[in-house]
Design a protein around this motif. Structure first.
Motif, PDB file in Angstrom:
ATOM      1  N   ALA A 176       0.732  -1.149  -0.094  1.00 48.91           N
ATOM      2  CA  ALA A 176       0.054   0.017  -0.045  1.00 48.91           C
ATOM      3  C   ALA A 176       0.786   1.311  -0.085  1.00 48.91           C
ATOM      4  CB  ALA A 176      -0.835  -0.050   1.473  1.00 48.91           C
ATOM      5  N   LYS A 177       1.950   1.398   0.947  1.00 47.47           N
ATOM      6  CA  LYS A 177       2.640   2.565   0.962  1.00 47.47           C
ATOM      7  C   LYS A 177       3.508   2.806  -0.260  1.00 47.47           C
ATOM      8  CE  LYS A 177       6.423   0.592   3.703  1.00 47.47           C
ATOM      9  NZ  LYS A 177       7.218   0.876   4.958  1.00 47.47           N
ATOM     10  N   PHE A 178       3.548   1.918  -1.094  1.00 42.94           N
ATOM     11  CA  PHE A 178       4.417   2.121  -2.364  1.00 42.94           C
ATOM     12  C   PHE A 178       3.921   2.691  -3.491  1.00 42.94           C
ATOM     13  CE2 PHE A 178       6.482  -1.625  -0.126  1.00 42.94           C
ATOM     14  CZ  PHE A 178       7.602  -0.733   0.505  1.00 42.94           C
ATOM     15  N   LEU A 179       2.423   2.351  -3.264  1.00 45.59           N
ATOM     16  CA  LEU A 179       1.329   3.187  -4.466  1.00 45.59           C
ATOM     17  C   LEU A 179       0.887   4.410  -3.677  1.00 45.59           C
ATOM     18  CD1 LEU A 179       1.585   0.063  -5.375  1.00 45.59           C
ATOM     19  CD2 LEU A 179      -0.747   0.375  -6.003  1.00 45.59           C
ATOM     20  N   ALA A 180       0.745   4.618  -2.331  1.00 45.19           N
ATOM     21  CA  ALA A 180       0.439   5.702  -1.985  1.00 45.19           C
ATOM     22  C   ALA A 180       1.428   7.216  -2.112  1.00 45.19           C
ATOM     23  CB  ALA A 180       0.392   5.773  -0.314  1.00 45.19           C
ATOM     24  N   VAL A 181       2.530   6.834  -2.456  1.00 44.17           N
ATOM     25  CA  VAL A 181       3.608   7.775  -2.809  1.00 44.17           C
ATOM     26  C   VAL A 181       3.119   8.690  -4.242  1.00 44.17           C
ATOM     27  CG1 VAL A 181       5.584   6.721  -2.010  1.00 44.17           C
ATOM     28  CG2 VAL A 181       5.126   6.534  -4.306  1.00 44.17           C
ATOM     29  N   TYR A 182       2.166   7.947  -5.011  1.00 40.96           N
ATOM     30  CA  TYR A 182       1.639   8.743  -6.142  1.00 40.96           C
ATOM     31  C   TYR A 182       0.546   9.635  -5.631  1.00 40.96           C
ATOM     32  CZ  TYR A 182       4.640   5.408  -8.766  1.00 40.96           C
ATOM     33  OH  TYR A 182       5.488   4.678  -9.514  1.00 40.96           O
ATOM     34  N   GLY A 183       0.120   9.669  -4.520  1.00 42.72           N
ATOM     35  CA  GLY A 183      -1.073  10.510  -4.192  1.00 42.72           C
ATOM     36  C   GLY A 183      -2.327  10.007  -4.359  1.00 42.72           C
ATOM     37  N   MET A 184      -2.614   8.573  -4.739  1.00 38.79           N
ATOM     38  CA  MET A 184      -3.653   7.832  -4.993  1.00 38.79           C
ATOM     39  C   MET A 184      -4.316   7.473  -3.392  1.00 38.79           C
ATOM     40  SD  MET A 184      -2.697   4.260  -6.332  1.00 38.79           S
ATOM     41  CE  MET A 184      -1.532   4.646  -7.609  1.00 38.79           C
ATOM     42  N   ASP A 185      -5.508   7.422  -3.399  1.00 39.17           N
ATOM     43  CA  ASP A 185      -6.042   6.700  -2.121  1.00 39.17           C
ATOM     44  C   ASP A 185      -5.911   5.133  -2.145  1.00 39.17           C
ATOM     45  OD1 ASP A 185      -7.225   8.713  -0.636  1.00 39.17           O
ATOM     46  OD2 ASP A 185      -8.953   9.063  -1.939  1.00 39.17           O
ATOM     47  N   ILE A 186      -5.629   4.645  -1.111  1.00 39.48           N
ATOM     48  CA  ILE A 186      -5.117   3.176  -0.942  1.00 39.48           C
ATOM     49  C   ILE A 186      -5.372   2.846   0.352  1.00 39.48           C
ATOM     50  CG2 ILE A 186      -2.538   3.547  -0.972  1.00 39.48           C
ATOM     51  CD1 ILE A 186      -2.505   0.922  -2.741  1.00 39.48           C
ATOM     52  N   ILE A 187      -5.999   1.468   0.377  1.00 41.54           N
ATOM     53  CA  ILE A 187      -6.036   0.889   1.847  1.00 41.54           C
ATOM     54  C   ILE A 187      -6.108  -0.565   1.616  1.00 41.54           C
ATOM     55  CG2 ILE A 187      -8.761   0.479   1.364  1.00 41.54           C
ATOM     56  CD1 ILE A 187      -8.931   1.198   4.301  1.00 41.54           C
ATOM     57  N   ASP A 188      -5.444  -1.261   2.450  1.00 37.20           N
ATOM     58  CA  ASP A 188      -5.356  -2.743   2.741  1.00 37.20           C
ATOM     59  C   ASP A 188      -6.881  -3.465   2.678  1.00 37.20           C
ATOM     60  OD1 ASP A 188      -2.484  -3.630   2.271  1.00 37.20           O
ATOM     61  OD2 ASP A 188      -2.399  -2.028   3.878  1.00 37.20           O
ATOM     62  N   PHE A 189      -7.228  -4.339   2.073  1.00 36.92           N
ATOM     63  CA  PHE A 189      -8.546  -4.889   2.122  1.00 36.92           C
ATOM     64  C   PHE A 189      -8.508  -6.260   1.640  1.00 36.92           C
ATOM     65  CE2 PHE A 189     -13.015  -4.710   0.475  1.00 36.92           C
ATOM     66  CZ  PHE A 189     -13.506  -5.063   1.607  1.00 36.92           C
ATOM     67  N   GLY A 190      -8.881  -7.311   2.460  1.00 35.12           N
ATOM     68  CA  GLY A 190      -8.710  -8.662   2.233  1.00 35.12           C
ATOM     69  C   GLY A 190      -9.105  -9.475   3.263  1.00 35.12           C
ATOM     70  N   PRO A 191      -9.370 -10.660   2.780  1.00 38.65           N
ATOM     71  CA  PRO A 191      -9.807 -11.860   3.912  1.00 38.65           C
ATOM     72  C   PRO A 191      -8.884 -12.178   4.946  1.00 38.65           C
ATOM     73  CG  PRO A 191      -9.310 -13.200   1.807  1.00 38.65           C
ATOM     74  CD  PRO A 191      -9.237 -11.581   1.685  1.00 38.65           C
ATOM     75  N   GLY A 192      -9.449 -12.527   6.220  1.00 40.80           N
ATOM     76  CA  GLY A 192      -8.683 -13.073   7.423  1.00 40.80           C
ATOM     77  C   GLY A 192      -7.991 -14.469   7.009  1.00 40.80           C
ATOM     78  N   VAL A 193      -6.923 -14.731   7.699  1.00 41.12           N
ATOM     79  CA  VAL A 193      -6.166 -16.017   7.479  1.00 41.12           C
ATOM     80  C   VAL A 193      -5.623 -16.422   8.745  1.00 41.12           C
ATOM     81  CG1 VAL A 193      -4.010 -17.108   6.722  1.00 41.12           C
ATOM     82  CG2 VAL A 193      -5.455 -15.433   5.092  1.00 41.12           C
ATOM     83  N   LEU A 194      -5.587 -17.646   9.119  1.00 44.70           N
ATOM     84  CA  LEU A 194      -5.399 -18.210  10.409  1.00 44.70           C
ATOM     85  C   LEU A 194      -3.983 -18.863  10.018  1.00 44.70           C
ATOM     86  CD1 LEU A 194      -8.139 -20.108  12.332  1.00 44.70           C
ATOM     87  CD2 LEU A 194      -6.904 -17.897  12.910  1.00 44.70           C
ATOM     88  N   GLY A 195      -2.905 -18.792  10.898  1.00 41.74           N
ATOM     89  CA  GLY A 195      -1.657 -19.310  10.593  1.00 41.74           C
ATOM     90  C   GLY A 195      -1.031 -18.645   9.309  1.00 41.74           C
ATOM     91  N   MET A 196      -0.977 -17.401   9.444  1.00 42.71           N
ATOM     92  CA  MET A 196      -0.636 -16.811   8.193  1.00 42.71           C
ATOM     93  C   MET A 196       1.069 -17.143   8.323  1.00 42.71           C
ATOM     94  SD  MET A 196      -0.255 -12.574   7.101  1.00 42.71           S
ATOM     95  CE  MET A 196      -1.935 -12.203   7.665  1.00 42.71           C
ATOM     96  N   HIS A 197       1.629 -17.294   7.143  1.00 42.89           N
ATOM     97  CA  HIS A 197       2.917 -17.593   6.598  1.00 42.89           C
ATOM     98  C   HIS A 197       3.224 -18.891   6.917  1.00 42.89           C
ATOM     99  CE1 HIS A 197       4.839 -13.368   5.784  1.00 42.89           C
ATOM    100  NE2 HIS A 197       3.650 -13.494   5.274  1.00 42.89           N
ATOM    101  N   SER A 198       2.414 -19.805   7.552  1.00 40.89           N
ATOM    102  CA  SER A 198       2.699 -21.083   7.664  1.00 40.89           C
ATOM    103  C   SER A 198       2.558 -22.205   6.414  1.00 40.89           C
ATOM    104  CB  SER A 198       1.612 -21.595   8.850  1.00 40.89           C
ATOM    105  OG  SER A 198       0.497 -22.098   8.359  1.00 40.89           O
TER     106      SER A 198
END
Ligand code: MN
Ligand code: MN
Length: 454
Positions: free
Chosen positions: A409-431
């Motif tokens: 998100a923050k690498f796209l935000a530098v262009y001045g666009m509106d951006i937010i993180d948005f997605g489903p929840g995960v259990l055991g992320m990165h496992s």
């Protein structure tokens, strides 16, 4: 007056929704089982996109571009001028794993092993004593690319990293978790049968390693030096599966972030004649800080949009396009873990099954390193989802001082666009076996469709 999140299983209880949910889950399991690397994911997406009229370059009001086989951008021209902004959705196709080192092969104690260097945030002990598959490419000096994928079919062998037996772990279990498991012990067993040699004695050095090289040579025409120009990844072997008696959950390797890649792709493909130009971009390297020429810090998006402007609206300035753009960083969120609820702060935690999760800001300890979506933008997103009756929730990654994370998100935000993180929840992320809710995947798809449409 009060706000409560809603359970998707209640909201989507009728037969029609449940049938669509089941179909989506089955398609997703097939996708997740096949796509275990960024390259495989990009290949899968471009093959499917091609059957829907998206081919490399411009084709009517469509645009597709691949970078190094690891990142991908697709665009569909809208009715409104580009200067009124785009609808951009970005997700990532790379996943934590064990990369083979560039000089990986050796043998000890009658087994041949490969040294690895882990990629992204893993908990090292989770990768021990389990079946692993080997995926990747080997580039020969003549430029020829050999695709490797071993350990997925039932009749194929798998690989593994042995773990210490409990009988001899008395000392190890006293150690701190961060010290008990060392990266240099994450060595993947590749073979055991020595290559028989009738020659001089010194030629009998490393017979098991030579046996492995012989197999690689016979099967792929490989020699040891080829590993230097290879990208081979050890990943959990086997397909994604339903989890639970009711099959309400899906377990598999790499929900982060292939679930958003998949839902984002589906949502993008379900659009027709949009008002605003729609862009789907799939990045690589998110898990190591979005670095490199295929990561979100690269200029791939910018250069691609320059191309689009040149072709569709040469008079328009790129900065005007960016300033008016609305974007979603489609990435997973840490759902509240039933066994570790204490790391979450319940008012600002997400629940499995309660729909996709907004993360207004990422970062850590005092929002350091965060993208922080503007309240105005959150208001707009809330309104379109509420109008469409789609459940959503908002959460922080965990308790304030316990940890944190970052996304594209923050690498796209530098262009001045509106951006937010948005997605489903995960259990055991990165496992090696992450868990997602079938209902959340469905709700995420519907939510992404609304984002593109509005
Ligand atoms: Mn992610
Ligand atoms: Mn991640």
């Amino acid at each position: 007056m009060e706000f409560e999140t809603r359970n998707c299983w209640e909201v989507y209880r009728d037969d029609e929704h449940r049938a669509a949910m089941d179909k989506l889950a089955a398609d997703y399991i097939e996708f997740l089982s096949w796509c275990k690397t960024e390259r495989e994911t990009i290949t899968w997406l471009t093959e499917k996109a091609s059957s829907q009229g998206f081919n490399e370059g411009f084709n009517q009001n469509r645009f597709l571009k691949i970078h190094k086989g690891k990142s991908l951008i697709m665009a569909r021209r809208g009715k409104k001028p580009l200067a009124q902004g785009l609808r951009i959705m970005g997700a990532h196709a790379d996943t934590p794993r064990l990369d083979l080192k560039q000089r990986p092969l050796y043998e000890e104690c009658q087994v041949s092993l490969a040294k690895t260097h882990y990629y992204g945030g893993i908990r090292k002990y989770q990768w021990l004593a389990m079946p692993l598959a080997l995926h990747g490419v080997v580039i020969k000096t003549d430029g020829n690319k050999i695709e490797i994928r071993i350990g997925e079919k039932p009749d194929e062998p798998v690989f593994t990293i042995g773990d210490l037996l409990p009988h001899l772990a008395y000392k190890q279990i006293e150690k701190k978790l961060s010290e008990a498991f060392e990266a240099e012990k994450l060595n993947v067993i590749l073979g055991h049968i020595p290559m028989s040699s009738s020659k001089e004695k010194e030629n009998d050095k490393n017979p098991v390693k030579k046996g492995v090289l012989k197999t690689l040579n016979e099967r792929f025409g490989m020699v040891e030096e080829d590993f230097y120009s290879a990208e081979l990844q050890a990943v959990p072997a086997g397909p994604a599966r339903y989890v639970g008696l009711d099959k309400g959950l899906i377990g598999g390797y790499g929900h982060d972030d292939r679930v958003c890649t998949f839902a984002g792709y589906r949502a993008f493909m379900n659009q027709e004649d949009p008002e605003y130009t729609q862009v789907l971009i799939i990045w690589d390297k998110e898990e190591i800080g979005s670095e490199g020429s295929s990561g979100a810090k690269s200029l791939f998006l910018e250069y691609s949009l320059e191309e689009i402007l040149e072709q569709w609206e040469p008079e328009t300035r790129l900065r005007n396009v960016f300033e008016n753009t609305k974007a979603v960083s489609a990435d997973v969120h840490a759902a509240m873990d039933p066994d570790y609820q204490d790391v979450h702060e319940k008012l600002n935690a997400s629940l499995l099954g309660h729909g996709p999760v907004f993360c207004k800001f990422t970062g850590h300890r005092g929002k350091v390193g965060a993208n922080d979506a503007h309240a105005e933008y959150v208001g707009w997103l809330r309104s379109i989802l509420n109008k469409a009756g789609i459940p959503w929730q908002m959460a922080e990654t965990g308790k304030v001082d316990l940890g944190g994370g970052g996304t594209v998100a923050k690498f796209l935000a530098v262009y001045g666009m509106d951006i937010i993180d948005f997605g489903p929840g995960v259990l055991g992320m990165h496992s090696p076996f992450e868990i997602c809710s079938k209902a959340d995947i469905y709700a995420s798809l519907l939510a992404y469709e609304q984002f593109f449409k509005n």
